[in-house]
Structures are given as C-alpha cells and as structure tokens.
Write an enzyme that holds these catalytic residues in place. Structure first.
Site, mmCIF file in Angstrom:
data_model
loop_
_atom_site.group_PDB
_atom_site.id
_atom_site.type_symbol
_atom_site.label_atom_id
_atom_site.label_comp_id
_atom_site.label_asym_id
_atom_site.label_seq_id
_atom_site.Cartn_x
_atom_site.Cartn_y
_atom_site.Cartn_z
ATOM 1 N N HIS A 7 0.815 -1.224 0.000
ATOM 2 C CA HIS A 7 0.000 0.000 0.000
ATOM 3 C C HIS A 7 0.847 1.272 0.000
ATOM 4 O O HIS A 7 0.315 2.368 -0.193
ATOM 5 C CB HIS A 7 -0.955 0.031 1.203
ATOM 6 C CG HIS A 7 -1.982 -1.056 1.193
ATOM 7 N ND1 HIS A 7 -2.911 -1.192 0.184
ATOM 8 C CD2 HIS A 7 -2.232 -2.076 2.065
ATOM 9 C CE1 HIS A 7 -3.686 -2.244 0.431
ATOM 10 N NE2 HIS A 7 -3.288 -2.799 1.563
ATOM 11 N N ASP A 23 -4.434 -13.097 3.481
ATOM 12 C CA ASP A 23 -5.705 -12.553 3.985
ATOM 13 C C ASP A 23 -6.877 -12.899 3.077
ATOM 14 O O ASP A 23 -8.005 -12.462 3.318
ATOM 15 C CB ASP A 23 -5.624 -11.038 4.253
ATOM 16 C CG ASP A 23 -4.881 -10.256 3.194
ATOM 17 O OD1 ASP A 23 -4.506 -10.841 2.154
ATOM 18 O OD2 ASP A 23 -4.666 -9.053 3.407
ATOM 19 N N ASP A 27 -2.349 -10.570 -2.593
ATOM 20 C CA ASP A 27 -2.940 -10.171 -1.314
ATOM 21 C C ASP A 27 -4.426 -9.872 -1.550
ATOM 22 O O ASP A 27 -4.834 -9.506 -2.661
ATOM 23 C CB ASP A 27 -2.219 -8.918 -0.795
ATOM 24 C CG ASP A 27 -2.683 -8.475 0.581
ATOM 25 O OD1 ASP A 27 -2.007 -8.806 1.566
ATOM 26 O OD2 ASP A 27 -3.733 -7.792 0.672
ATOM 27 N N HIS A 55 -6.093 -7.367 -0.610
ATOM 28 C CA HIS A 55 -6.314 -5.941 -0.902
ATOM 29 C C HIS A 55 -5.534 -5.506 -2.142
ATOM 30 O O HIS A 55 -4.447 -6.026 -2.412
ATOM 31 C CB HIS A 55 -5.857 -5.088 0.294
ATOM 32 C CG HIS A 55 -6.520 -5.436 1.585
ATOM 33 N ND1 HIS A 55 -5.976 -6.351 2.474
ATOM 34 C CD2 HIS A 55 -7.679 -5.005 2.132
ATOM 35 C CE1 HIS A 55 -6.783 -6.455 3.537
ATOM 36 N NE2 HIS A 55 -7.817 -5.653 3.344
HETATM 37 C C1 OKP Z 1 -2.946 -4.369 4.543
HETATM 38 B B1 OKP Z 1 -2.557 -5.516 3.603
HETATM 39 C C2 OKP Z 1 -8.117 1.050 9.178
HETATM 40 C C3 OKP Z 1 -8.753 -0.172 8.665
HETATM 41 C C4 OKP Z 1 -8.335 -0.376 7.257
HETATM 42 C C5 OKP Z 1 -6.502 -1.560 6.438
HETATM 43 C C6 OKP Z 1 -6.193 -2.841 5.736
HETATM 44 C C7 OKP Z 1 -4.772 -2.897 5.339
HETATM 45 C C8 OKP Z 1 -4.406 -4.232 4.765
HETATM 46 N N1 OKP Z 1 -8.003 0.995 10.582
HETATM 47 N N2 OKP Z 1 -7.750 -1.616 7.119
HETATM 48 O O1 OKP Z 1 -3.030 -5.347 2.285
HETATM 49 O O2 OKP Z 1 -2.957 -6.805 4.076
HETATM 50 ZN ZN ZN Z 2 -4.125 -7.309 2.495
#
Ligand code: OKP
Ligand code: ZN
Length: 344
Positions: free
Chosen positions: A160, A285, A196, A198
């Site tokens: 990210h 995930d 991933d 996300h």
């Molecule tokens: C990171 B990776 C904010 C909630 C948003 C963020 C997810 C980040 C995932 N407190 N959650 O891609 O696994």
């Molecule tokens: Zn992720």
C-alpha cells in the site's frame, strides 16, 4: 527454497489502529511474522537466513527522498512535540486542497504523507521497515544470483506504500524496492504479481507509467473494500506504461473456483509479457477466516495457488504482505511456498 527473515520486525509493534470508530489493537502484529517463521522452519522448506544491509539507495529508487526523510525522523518529531502514544494522523487533504505545501509540524506531516488511520508510527518503526526492505532486497539478490525461488518474510508489509505516501500497515514498498533493484541489476522485464486480498495501490502507483514492470493484482473489488479508491479493472497504466497494469477485482465471498479463474487469466498475461523474474506480493488474507477480509480460500487452495505460479516457469521471489488470521497464517503461507517448491 531459502527464506530471509529479520527479528527486527518486532520493532514495529503498534498499540492501536482506528477501526469501527474506536481504537483497537493492531491486526498487523509481531506474532504474524513469528508464526510464519516457525511454520517455514517446521516444514523444512530450506534454510532461514538473515538479510544483508543494502543501505538507503535502493529505497530511494522507489520512494521520494522527502518521504524517506520524514519516515526516518517522524518518531523523534513526535516525541519532541511531547507525545507518548503511537503517532497517527488526524486529517487529510480534500479535493481542491494543495499538495505543493509540505507542512512544518509533525501533525501536518503525518497528514501529508499518510492515507489512513490504521498505520501507527512507533519508536521502532524506522528500524523495522528498513529491515523489512533489506529482507526483500536479500531475497531479490538470491534470485538474481540464479536461484529459481526465494521467500522474503517481510514485516511490516509494503504494497500500500507509494512513492510519496504510507498507509494500510505499509511504509516502504518492499516488493517494489525489490522489483526496481532487479531492474537495476539488469533484469529487462519484471512482473509484480499481487495476490494479497487488498489491491496493491502503492505498487500500482509506483510503476503506473513503466513499460518494463508489469503489475498484476487479484484482489477484493475496491467498490466495497479497502483501499476503495484504486484497483478497478479499467486501470491499465498510462503513457509508456499503458497496457502493463492489470487489475482483477473479485467480489466478497470469492472462493477457489472464482479465484483460480482470475489467477489463470493473470498467468496467461504474465506469460505473454515474458518477465525475467516474478515478484509475488503474497498475502494470506484471502483465507476464509481472515478477520478483516471477505474471500473464502481454504488451506489447500494455497498449494494450488503456488503450483500455478510455479508453472510460469520463471524465477519467483515471494514477498510477504498481509494475512491476519494469525493462528492459520503460518501454515497457509508454508503451504503456498510448498506449492511453489513442488512445481518450480
Ligand atoms: C494491509 B494488507 C483502518 C482499517 C483499514 C486496512 C487494511 C490494510 C491491509 N483501521 N484496514 O493489504 O494486508
Ligand atoms: Zn491485504
């Protein structure tokens, strides 16, 4: 397969992230890397090695110097301002606001460089993130030296983080730093395949105009999932990089049937691009019980995923990203790596 691991990941140990309107314990916790380390060891996948120090130059090939400077000083600025808890931002730019003024105070800087409130900067953040980048670079060097596979057990994750911003538990983009380093060592074409859950918005931003780096991402549709504002199928790259960005968003509830189809489509595009090396941003995930995700992959699906990627028949450098069902994270990751090793 050799694994690269640094115990310095423990220096990133955030207290809390803002979620559901309250501060809750960070999902991105030190135990994640420890359980993966233990599972890789138990599975006897190969040696586990410490990273080499590549210095800051390879990081600056991907990230803006002002941003890196900020990350390296953020905690001291925070404590000099009298703060003791984790450093989190409080506000962000709205459309129409300016980007050409870099704030002078720590609160302004946190707001300027971040894009969410889930990514605390702590006393040890800089130490952990530079170690994580070195883990990725050491894995890249192993593949560059001629090995068919390597596993960089990075923590914190990176996908990210963009050229000039952090967020989503990510500060430095480990996979992008590795991919750029491989290019700088002479690889002509590099693919980053992001599996991933996300969308890897940081990696996409970094390589958006680059014809020499193909970014392919399979992820939860951003219409209903973090990071919301990037990761759609119509994002194909720009300028010289037009056509070297591929997003395959999938709906909540996707299981192996839907996933395998997207993975196969991805692999066919990668085969056409014919990269010298594939950097895999791997997050577990996508697992059915992940606490913050909505895909339905099962343990053995990770072996199938690894096997399909291995059949690309290219050098494969796996870089760890997310995965928050911590009790299952070690075995899921080791199963994915075994799927690669059995077919590489
Ligand atoms: C990171 B990776 C904010 C909630 C948003 C963020 C997810 C980040 C995932 N407190 N959650 O891609 O696994
Ligand atoms: Zn992720």
């Amino acid at each position: 397969m050799r694994t690269i691991f640094s115990s310095d990941h423990r220096y990133q140990d955030g207290k809390a992230e803002l979620v559901h309107g309250t501060l809750e314990p960070c999902y991105e916790m030190p135990r994640r890397a420890e359980i993966i380390h233990d599972a890789v060891k138990a599975a006897a996948l190969g040696p586990i090695e410490a990273p080499r120090d590549f210095g800051i130059e390879p990081v600056l090939r991907v990230h803006a110097s002002g941003f890196v400077e900020f990350l390296s000083h953020a905690w001291s600025l925070w404590t000099e301002a009298g703060r003791e808890y984790d450093a989190l931002p409080l506000n962000w730019r709205a459309p129409g606001m300016r980007m050409d003024r870099v704030p002078s105070t720590v609160d302004g800087l946190l707001s300027y460089y971040s894009f969410d409130a889930g990514t605390p900067i702590t006393a040890g953040t800089w130490r952990a993130i530079t170690a994580s980048a070195n883990v990725a670079l050491t894995g890249a060097a192993i593949v560059n030296a001629g090995e068919r596979t390597a596993f960089s057990l990075c923590r914190p994750p990176g996908h990210h983080a963009g050229s000039n911003f952090y967020g989503g538990y990510c500060f430095l983009n480990n996979a992008a730093i590795a991919a750029q380093w491989l290019r700088d060592q002479g690889a002509k074409r590099v693919c980053v395949l992001d599996v991933d859950y996300h969308h890897g918005n940081g990696t996409q931003e970094i390589f958006w105009t680059r014809p020499d780096v193909l970014f392919v991402s399979i992820h939860s549709d951003p219409i209903a999932e973090y990071p919301y504002f990037l990761g759609y199928a119509d994002e194909t790259g720009a300028g010289a990089g037009e056509g070297t960005n591929l997003n395959l968003p999938l709906p909540h509830g996707t299981d192996w049937m839907g996933y395998a189809e997207a993975l196969d489509a991805s692999c066919r595009v990668i085969e056409k691009f014919s990269p010298d090396v594939v950097v895999v941003s791997f997050g577990a995930d996508t697992f059915e019980t992940d606490p913050i995700s909505q895909f339905k992959l099962k343990r053995e699906d990770y072996r199938r995923m690894g096997a399909r990627i291995a059949r690309l028949n290219r050098p494969i450098h796996v870089v760890m990203e997310g995965g928050y069902a911590v009790d299952d994270l070690g075995l899921n990751t080791a199963t994915f790596l075994a799927g690669i090793a059995e077919n590489a």
